[in-house]
Design a protein around this motif. Sequence first.
Motif, PDB file in Angstrom:
ATOM      1  N   MET A   1      -6.775  -3.339   4.290  1.00  0.00           N
ATOM      2  CA  MET A   1      -6.227  -3.479   2.943  1.00  0.00           C
ATOM      3  C   MET A   1      -6.565  -2.272   2.066  1.00  0.00           C
ATOM      4  O   MET A   1      -5.741  -1.826   1.264  1.00  0.00           O
ATOM      5  CB  MET A   1      -6.756  -4.764   2.299  1.00  0.00           C
ATOM      6  N   ILE A   2      -7.776  -1.762   2.204  1.00  0.00           N
ATOM      7  CA  ILE A   2      -8.179  -0.582   1.429  1.00  0.00           C
ATOM      8  C   ILE A   2      -7.326   0.627   1.834  1.00  0.00           C
ATOM      9  O   ILE A   2      -6.903   1.421   0.991  1.00  0.00           O
ATOM     10  CB  ILE A   2      -9.679  -0.280   1.631  1.00  0.00           C
ATOM     11  N   THR A   3      -7.062   0.739   3.136  1.00  0.00           N
ATOM     12  CA  THR A   3      -6.213   1.832   3.620  1.00  0.00           C
ATOM     13  C   THR A   3      -4.808   1.722   3.046  1.00  0.00           C
ATOM     14  O   THR A   3      -4.216   2.724   2.617  1.00  0.00           O
ATOM     15  CB  THR A   3      -6.156   1.824   5.155  1.00  0.00           C
ATOM     16  N   LEU A   4      -4.282   0.485   3.024  1.00  0.00           N
ATOM     17  CA  LEU A   4      -2.960   0.277   2.447  1.00  0.00           C
ATOM     18  C   LEU A   4      -2.944   0.624   0.966  1.00  0.00           C
ATOM     19  O   LEU A   4      -1.994   1.234   0.460  1.00  0.00           O
ATOM     20  CB  LEU A   4      -2.525  -1.180   2.640  1.00  0.00           C
ATOM     21  N   ALA A   5      -4.007   0.220   0.268  1.00  0.00           N
ATOM     22  CA  ALA A   5      -4.086   0.509  -1.163  1.00  0.00           C
ATOM     23  C   ALA A   5      -4.138   2.007  -1.410  1.00  0.00           C
ATOM     24  O   ALA A   5      -3.504   2.520  -2.340  1.00  0.00           O
ATOM     25  CB  ALA A   5      -5.314  -0.172  -1.767  1.00  0.00           C
ATOM     26  N   ALA A   6      -4.877   2.730  -0.576  1.00  0.00           N
ATOM     27  CA  ALA A   6      -5.014   4.171  -0.749  1.00  0.00           C
ATOM     28  C   ALA A   6      -3.692   4.886  -0.513  1.00  0.00           C
ATOM     29  O   ALA A   6      -3.419   5.931  -1.113  1.00  0.00           O
ATOM     30  CB  ALA A   6      -6.077   4.720   0.200  1.00  0.00           C
ATOM     31  N   THR A   7      -2.861   4.338   0.372  1.00  0.00           N
ATOM     32  CA  THR A   7      -1.571   4.966   0.666  1.00  0.00           C
ATOM     33  C   THR A   7      -0.446   4.425  -0.210  1.00  0.00           C
ATOM     34  O   THR A   7       0.688   4.888  -0.118  1.00  0.00           O
ATOM     35  CB  THR A   7      -1.192   4.744   2.138  1.00  0.00           C
ATOM     36  N   GLY A   8      -0.758   3.423  -1.042  1.00  0.00           N
ATOM     37  CA  GLY A   8       0.249   2.877  -1.947  1.00  0.00           C
ATOM     38  C   GLY A   8       1.077   1.760  -1.357  1.00  0.00           C
ATOM     39  O   GLY A   8       1.910   1.159  -2.055  1.00  0.00           O
ATOM     40  N   LEU A   9       0.872   1.437  -0.073  1.00  0.00           N
ATOM     41  CA  LEU A   9       1.678   0.406   0.565  1.00  0.00           C
ATOM     42  C   LEU A   9       1.322  -0.992   0.084  1.00  0.00           C
ATOM     43  O   LEU A   9       2.160  -1.893   0.093  1.00  0.00           O
ATOM     44  CB  LEU A   9       1.518   0.479   2.096  1.00  0.00           C
TER      45      LEU A   9
ATOM     46  N   THR B   1       0.754  -1.972  -2.882  1.00  0.00           N
ATOM     47  CA  THR B   1       1.543  -2.286  -4.078  1.00  0.00           C
ATOM     48  C   THR B   1       2.913  -2.814  -3.686  1.00  0.00           C
ATOM     49  O   THR B   1       3.425  -3.763  -4.296  1.00  0.00           O
ATOM     50  CB  THR B   1       1.698  -1.025  -4.954  1.00  0.00           C
ATOM     51  N   LEU B   2       3.492  -2.211  -2.652  1.00  0.00           N
ATOM     52  CA  LEU B   2       4.787  -2.681  -2.166  1.00  0.00           C
ATOM     53  C   LEU B   2       4.688  -4.109  -1.649  1.00  0.00           C
ATOM     54  O   LEU B   2       5.558  -4.943  -1.919  1.00  0.00           O
ATOM     55  CB  LEU B   2       5.300  -1.752  -1.061  1.00  0.00           C
ATOM     56  N   LEU B   3       3.619  -4.399  -0.892  1.00  0.00           N
ATOM     57  CA  LEU B   3       3.427  -5.756  -0.377  1.00  0.00           C
ATOM     58  C   LEU B   3       3.282  -6.752  -1.512  1.00  0.00           C
ATOM     59  O   LEU B   3       3.828  -7.863  -1.461  1.00  0.00           O
ATOM     60  CB  LEU B   3       2.186  -5.805   0.527  1.00  0.00           C
ATOM     61  N   TYR B   4       2.552  -6.365  -2.541  1.00  0.00           N
ATOM     62  CA  TYR B   4       2.284  -7.292  -3.636  1.00  0.00           C
ATOM     63  C   TYR B   4       3.531  -7.523  -4.488  1.00  0.00           C
ATOM     64  O   TYR B   4       3.726  -8.608  -5.026  1.00  0.00           O
ATOM     65  CB  TYR B   4       1.144  -6.762  -4.511  1.00  0.00           C
TER      66      TYR B   4
ATOM     67  N   ALA C   1      -5.056  -3.964  -7.886  1.00  0.00           N
ATOM     68  CA  ALA C   1      -5.254  -4.018  -9.339  1.00  0.00           C
ATOM     69  C   ALA C   1      -6.684  -3.699  -9.757  1.00  0.00           C
ATOM     70  O   ALA C   1      -6.900  -3.178 -10.850  1.00  0.00           O
ATOM     71  CB  ALA C   1      -4.868  -5.405  -9.862  1.00  0.00           C
ATOM     72  N   PHE C   2      -7.655  -4.018  -8.905  1.00  0.00           N
ATOM     73  CA  PHE C   2      -9.057  -3.827  -9.287  1.00  0.00           C
ATOM     74  C   PHE C   2      -9.558  -2.426  -8.943  1.00  0.00           C
ATOM     75  O   PHE C   2      -9.995  -1.679  -9.821  1.00  0.00           O
ATOM     76  CB  PHE C   2      -9.929  -4.889  -8.621  1.00  0.00           C
ATOM     77  N   LEU C   3      -9.482  -2.048  -7.682  1.00  0.00           N
ATOM     78  CA  LEU C   3     -10.000  -0.746  -7.267  1.00  0.00           C
ATOM     79  C   LEU C   3      -9.357   0.429  -8.011  1.00  0.00           C
ATOM     80  O   LEU C   3     -10.076   1.335  -8.455  1.00  0.00           O
ATOM     81  CB  LEU C   3      -9.833  -0.571  -5.751  1.00  0.00           C
ATOM     82  N   PRO C   4      -8.029   0.431  -8.172  1.00  0.00           N
ATOM     83  CA  PRO C   4      -7.411   1.594  -8.849  1.00  0.00           C
ATOM     84  C   PRO C   4      -7.889   1.814 -10.277  1.00  0.00           C
ATOM     85  O   PRO C   4      -7.761   2.928 -10.799  1.00  0.00           O
ATOM     86  CB  PRO C   4      -5.912   1.246  -8.819  1.00  0.00           C
ATOM     87  N   GLN C   5      -8.434   0.768 -10.925  1.00  0.00           N
ATOM     88  CA  GLN C   5      -8.930   0.932 -12.293  1.00  0.00           C
ATOM     89  C   GLN C   5     -10.074   1.942 -12.366  1.00  0.00           C
ATOM     90  O   GLN C   5     -10.330   2.517 -13.432  1.00  0.00           O
ATOM     91  CB  GLN C   5      -9.405  -0.407 -12.848  1.00  0.00           C
ATOM     92  N   PHE C   6     -10.765   2.137 -11.251  1.00  0.00           N
ATOM     93  CA  PHE C   6     -11.936   3.018 -11.238  1.00  0.00           C
ATOM     94  C   PHE C   6     -11.624   4.378 -10.607  1.00  0.00           C
ATOM     95  O   PHE C   6     -12.538   5.165 -10.357  1.00  0.00           O
ATOM     96  CB  PHE C   6     -13.080   2.337 -10.491  1.00  0.00           C
ATOM     97  N   VAL C   7     -10.345   4.618 -10.350  1.00  0.00           N
ATOM     98  CA  VAL C   7      -9.931   5.896  -9.766  1.00  0.00           C
ATOM     99  C   VAL C   7      -9.452   6.829 -10.871  1.00  0.00           C
ATOM    100  O   VAL C   7      -8.626   6.449 -11.702  1.00  0.00           O
ATOM    101  CB  VAL C   7      -8.807   5.685  -8.730  1.00  0.00           C
ATOM    102  N   GLU C   8      -9.985   8.035 -10.860  1.00  0.00           N
ATOM    103  CA  GLU C   8      -9.574   9.049 -11.835  1.00  0.00           C
ATOM    104  C   GLU C   8      -8.378   9.815 -11.253  1.00  0.00           C
ATOM    105  O   GLU C   8      -8.517  10.536 -10.268  1.00  0.00           O
ATOM    106  CB  GLU C   8     -10.728  10.017 -12.107  1.00  0.00           C
TER     107      GLU C   8
END
Length: 206
Positions: free
Chosen positions: A53-61, A63-66, A131-138
């Motif tokens: 899931m973290i890998t998917l989040a990092a690649t933006g996929l 968001t598409l699933l959600y 929604a949670f992890l990206p909040q802490f990404v600059e």
Amino acid sequence: MNLTTLLLFIPACFALNMAPGPNNLLSLTNAKRYGVRAACLAGIGRLAAFVGMITLAATGLATLLYTSEKIFLVIKVVGGLYLLWLAYQLWGADSAESDDGDTQPKSLFELARQEFLLAAGNPKAILIFTAFLPQFVEPSGNVGQQFIVLGALFLLLEWVAIAGYAYAGSFLSHWFSRPAMRRLFNRGCAGLLASAGVGLLLSKKE
């Protein structure tokens, strides 16, 4: 990523890790029946699902699933039904069986597979990583590197949660040595798992 961001992320993340969700409840139950070591090793299955899931989040996929109604519905239904199946099995478990090794326990692979399927079938986990992890990404920094750091911290804290619930389950095993008390514990956990399953099936994507 600065120190202030990490100091904000760690306590917020740990609160999510320690929340009494289905996977943590499964760790508690597995520790009671098979021991702390088995419950902790089984948690590798959960971590494997989260790595994906973290890998998917990092690649933006992710968001598409959600944002996909159909895919989200399938994940929600499968996850909810799997929770109900686990609850059914736990409710009907033989409370007369001993937890001291007299009976043949499930293999570590089977326990890890349960953890993996339960984590992968929970759409709320997708929401955490989209929604949670990206909040802490600059955005101005190295996004991929930041996801690796945040993801590694999340997995480390999740492992602490797994161990914490496993030790709690081991402690509870001393309080439920009698068959009647084991039946009460199993059915209590089954009721919580079933409630989580029904709640998942009835939940709506915001």
